[in-house]
Design a protein around this motif. Structure first.
Motif, PDB file in Angstrom:
ATOM      1  N   HIS A   1       0.949  -1.107   0.191  1.00 33.97           N
ATOM      2  CA  HIS A   1       0.147  -0.363   0.272  1.00 33.97           C
ATOM      3  C   HIS A   1       0.532   1.548  -0.517  1.00 33.97           C
ATOM      4  O   HIS A   1       2.075   1.353   0.245  1.00 33.97           O
ATOM      5  N   LYS A   2       0.306   2.488  -0.447  1.00 27.03           N
ATOM      6  CA  LYS A   2       0.748   3.908  -0.174  1.00 27.03           C
ATOM      7  C   LYS A   2       1.253   4.605   0.707  1.00 27.03           C
ATOM      8  O   LYS A   2       2.338   4.953   0.878  1.00 27.03           O
ATOM      9  N   SER A   3       0.712   3.865   2.099  1.00 30.44           N
ATOM     10  CA  SER A   3       1.178   4.288   2.634  1.00 30.44           C
ATOM     11  C   SER A   3       2.444   3.374   3.939  1.00 30.44           C
ATOM     12  O   SER A   3       3.044   3.723   5.057  1.00 30.44           O
TER      13      SER A   3
ATOM     14  N   HIS B   1       6.570   5.155   3.363  1.00 31.52           N
ATOM     15  CA  HIS B   1       5.715   6.961   2.350  1.00 31.52           C
ATOM     16  C   HIS B   1       6.524   7.191   1.314  1.00 31.52           C
ATOM     17  O   HIS B   1       6.452   8.104   0.278  1.00 31.52           O
TER      18      HIS B   1
ATOM     19  N   SER C   1       3.690   1.427  -4.620  1.00 28.03           N
ATOM     20  CA  SER C   1       2.118   1.286  -4.437  1.00 28.03           C
ATOM     21  C   SER C   1       1.848   0.757  -5.706  1.00 28.03           C
ATOM     22  O   SER C   1       2.147   0.562  -6.886  1.00 28.03           O
TER      23      SER C   1
ATOM     24  N   TRP D   1       1.555  -1.748   5.137  1.00 29.13           N
ATOM     25  CA  TRP D   1       1.400  -0.882   4.811  1.00 29.13           C
ATOM     26  C   TRP D   1       1.474  -0.664   6.565  1.00 29.13           C
ATOM     27  O   TRP D   1       1.533  -1.171   7.430  1.00 29.13           O
ATOM     28  N   LYS D   2       0.770   0.900   6.609  1.00 30.06           N
ATOM     29  CA  LYS D   2       1.106   1.868   7.557  1.00 30.06           C
ATOM     30  C   LYS D   2      -0.534   2.018   8.271  1.00 30.06           C
ATOM     31  O   LYS D   2      -0.812   3.539   7.974  1.00 30.06           O
TER      32      LYS D   2
ATOM     33  N   ARG E   1      -3.001   3.970  10.472  1.00 29.52           N
ATOM     34  CA  ARG E   1      -2.484   5.087  11.339  1.00 29.52           C
ATOM     35  C   ARG E   1      -2.291   5.107  12.948  1.00 29.52           C
ATOM     36  O   ARG E   1      -2.547   5.996  13.335  1.00 29.52           O
TER      37      ARG E   1
ATOM     38  N   SER F   1      -8.776   2.852  11.528  1.00 29.50           N
ATOM     39  CA  SER F   1      -8.009   3.522  10.815  1.00 29.50           C
ATOM     40  C   SER F   1      -7.568   3.385   8.759  1.00 29.50           C
ATOM     41  O   SER F   1      -6.544   2.977   8.015  1.00 29.50           O
TER      42      SER F   1
END
Length: 268
Positions: A130-132, A135, A140, A215-216, A218, A226
């Motif tokens: 994922h784009k998260s 960074h 992604s 992914w990261k 929130r 998140s």
């Protein structure tokens, strides 16, 4: 002309010539000094300091490892501020032997036997990134997910058209043979129920995408807030997009019908 006037004119001419001669001499004496100074300055700079070159483009070099704190010049990452500084680190699988085994097992559960061989190694990792994550440094799956969602939307529409509709009282069988009997099934409500985000996320969680996707969130302590369902559906669509690009439409459509539409209740 009188001799006195002639003498005065000659004297003025001689003075002007001497003034011009002195100015030329002063210019000739200062010009070499300036040139010598500038040349020596450039020579000293080139001898003492190396010529700085522009950093290479990001796609020309491999991304730095997350375990190495030092980053090469021109490859710095944008700093960010966590909303929950006290939350623990969110761990994802790494590109090693254990991570590759877990990733291949997920592709087998999703695509069937031999599913881990349908995509190249780098594309298999890109489809679940994922784009998260990191960074966006590793790339992604946004574009793959865009294509995969379009493919999924078309196949859902075709499956709804092929489904028989409920006959109303008094209708004859002639209209049923016109080929448009399933047109009433194709509505925004019916398509929305099939492709609901929670259902797609549940299917992705069932085959184990939640265990391998990178992914990261929130908030690590609350993945639901998140947006974990959105990321799961996004990852599943990206796998479909990657299959479309690397295996073609026929193979992808067959896999979508058997491995995705059938569990969602659309059997043709």
């Amino acid at each position: 002309m009188e001799p006195r006037t002639l003498f005065t004119a000659a004297d003025r001419a001689m003075r002007s010539c001497s003034l011009l001669r002195s100015r030329l001499a002063s210019l000739n004496s200062t010009t070499p000094t300036t040139r010598a100074f500038s040349t020596s300055l450039m020579h000293n700079q080139s001898a003492s300091e190396p010529i700085s070159r522009a950093p290479a483009a990001r796609w020309e070099s491999q991304p730095p490892s997350a375990t190495k704190p030092t980053i090469a010049l021109g490859q710095g990452r944008m700093p960010f501020k966590l909303r929950h500084p006290s939350q623990p680190a969110f761990k994802v699988i790494a590109d090693d032997a254990e991570g590759n085994a877990a990733l291949d097992a997920m592709y087998v559960r999703l695509l069937g036997r031999g599913g881990e061989l349908l995509l190249p190694h780098d594309i298999k990792w890109l489809a679940i990134t994922h784009k998260s994550f990191d960074h966006g440094w590793q790339g992604s799956n946004d574009r793959l997910a865009f294509l995969g969602k379009r493919v999924m939307d078309v196949q859902i529409s075709l499956a709804l058209l092929a489904m028989p509709r409920t006959r109303h009282w008094g209708e004859d069988d002639v209209k049923e043979q016109s080929g448009l009997q399933g047109l009433e099934n194709l509505t925004a409500v019916s398509k929305g129920r099939i492709s609901e985000r929670r259902r797609i996320a549940a299917l992705a969680r069932q085959v184990g995408i939640s265990d391998v996707m990178r992914w990261k969130p929130r908030n690590v302590s609350d993945l639901q807030s998140s947006g974990v369902d959105t990321v799961l559906a996004h990852t599943l669509y990206s796998i479909i997009g990657a299959l479309t690009l690397h295996r073609g439409g026929n193979t992808t459509v067959q896999l979508v019908k058997e491995r995705l539409l059938a569990p969602l209740g659309l059997k043709r």
